[in-house]
Design a protein around this motif. Structure first.
Motif, PDB file in Angstrom:
ATOM      1  N   PHE A   9      94.443  38.018  24.469  1.00 57.46           N
ATOM      2  CA  PHE A   9      93.418  38.824  23.821  1.00 57.46           C
ATOM      3  C   PHE A   9      93.219  38.303  22.395  1.00 57.46           C
ATOM      4  O   PHE A   9      94.179  38.095  21.662  1.00 57.46           O
ATOM      5  CB  PHE A   9      93.852  40.290  23.796  1.00 57.46           C
ATOM      6  CG  PHE A   9      92.821  41.204  23.196  1.00 57.46           C
ATOM      7  CD1 PHE A   9      91.859  41.794  23.988  1.00 57.46           C
ATOM      8  CD2 PHE A   9      92.821  41.485  21.835  1.00 57.46           C
ATOM      9  CE1 PHE A   9      90.902  42.643  23.447  1.00 57.46           C
ATOM     10  CE2 PHE A   9      91.877  42.323  21.279  1.00 57.46           C
ATOM     11  CZ  PHE A   9      90.913  42.897  22.077  1.00 57.46           C
ATOM     12  N   ARG A  94      90.930  42.662  27.943  1.00 58.49           N
ATOM     13  CA  ARG A  94      90.267  41.372  28.162  1.00 58.49           C
ATOM     14  C   ARG A  94      89.845  41.371  29.613  1.00 58.49           C
ATOM     15  O   ARG A  94      90.669  41.580  30.503  1.00 58.49           O
ATOM     16  CB  ARG A  94      91.199  40.198  27.873  1.00 58.49           C
ATOM     17  CG  ARG A  94      90.602  38.855  28.282  1.00 58.49           C
ATOM     18  CD  ARG A  94      91.400  37.680  27.800  1.00 58.49           C
ATOM     19  NE  ARG A  94      90.907  37.335  26.464  1.00 58.49           N
ATOM     20  CZ  ARG A  94      91.040  36.128  25.910  1.00 58.49           C
ATOM     21  NH1 ARG A  94      91.682  35.165  26.544  1.00 58.49           N
ATOM     22  NH2 ARG A  94      90.552  35.889  24.709  1.00 58.49           N
ATOM     23  N   ASP A 126      86.571  40.251  25.332  1.00 52.35           N
ATOM     24  CA  ASP A 126      87.586  41.061  24.658  1.00 52.35           C
ATOM     25  C   ASP A 126      86.903  42.281  24.064  1.00 52.35           C
ATOM     26  O   ASP A 126      86.000  42.148  23.222  1.00 52.35           O
ATOM     27  CB  ASP A 126      88.271  40.273  23.540  1.00 52.35           C
ATOM     28  CG  ASP A 126      89.189  39.172  24.043  1.00 52.35           C
ATOM     29  OD1 ASP A 126      89.610  39.227  25.215  1.00 52.35           O
ATOM     30  OD2 ASP A 126      89.494  38.250  23.264  1.00 52.35           O
TER      31      ASP A 126
END
Length: 133
Positions: A9, A94, A126
């Motif tokens: 992420f 994500r 994200d």
């Protein structure tokens, strides 16, 4: 079968495609499950993303620009595949999304971005924040 994506992420991902045709339906695979607020239709969300044509080139990404983007979700302000895939995601998630042409830019494509009318689009998104409108 969906592609895979490298990175954590917040990091710019690299998408690796399988040696199979693109799926005909919307594919959504959470790669990281966030623990923040849940995105609801009508929210404005803030995301970083990378978009790539199935098996082809990257056509857009916010990671290289160094600035996330914000837009309304679930209300038709973005392509239908994003509306369907991101409503219900949690902040901090994500998500890998495979979007068939009919849920993307349709038969006309998006020529200025190099997207044809039959192209399946793949995104890694994200989810950074959600704001009630």
């Amino acid at each position: 079968m969906l592609p895979t994506a490298s990175g954590s992420f917040g990091d710019k991902p690299v998408i690796t495609f399988p040696d199979t045709p693109a799926p005909a339906d919307l594919g959504v695979e959470p790669l990281v499950l966030g623990e923040g607020d849940v995105v609801e239709a009508g929210d404005e969300i803030e995301v970083n993303y990378l978009g790539q044509v199935w098996g082809g080139r990257v056509f857009d990404n916010s990671y290289d620009r160094g600035a996330p983007v914000r837009f309304p979700i679930g209300v038709g302000a973005v392509i239908q595949g994003w509306d369907e895939a991101l409503v219900g995601a949690s902040v901090g998630s994500r998500v890998l999304i495979s979007i068939p042409p009919d849920l993307g830019y349709g038969p006309a494509g998006m020529p200025r971005a190099g997207i044809g009318g039959t192209d399946t689009l793949v995104f890694v998104v994200d989810v950074l924040g959600t704001h009630r409108r």
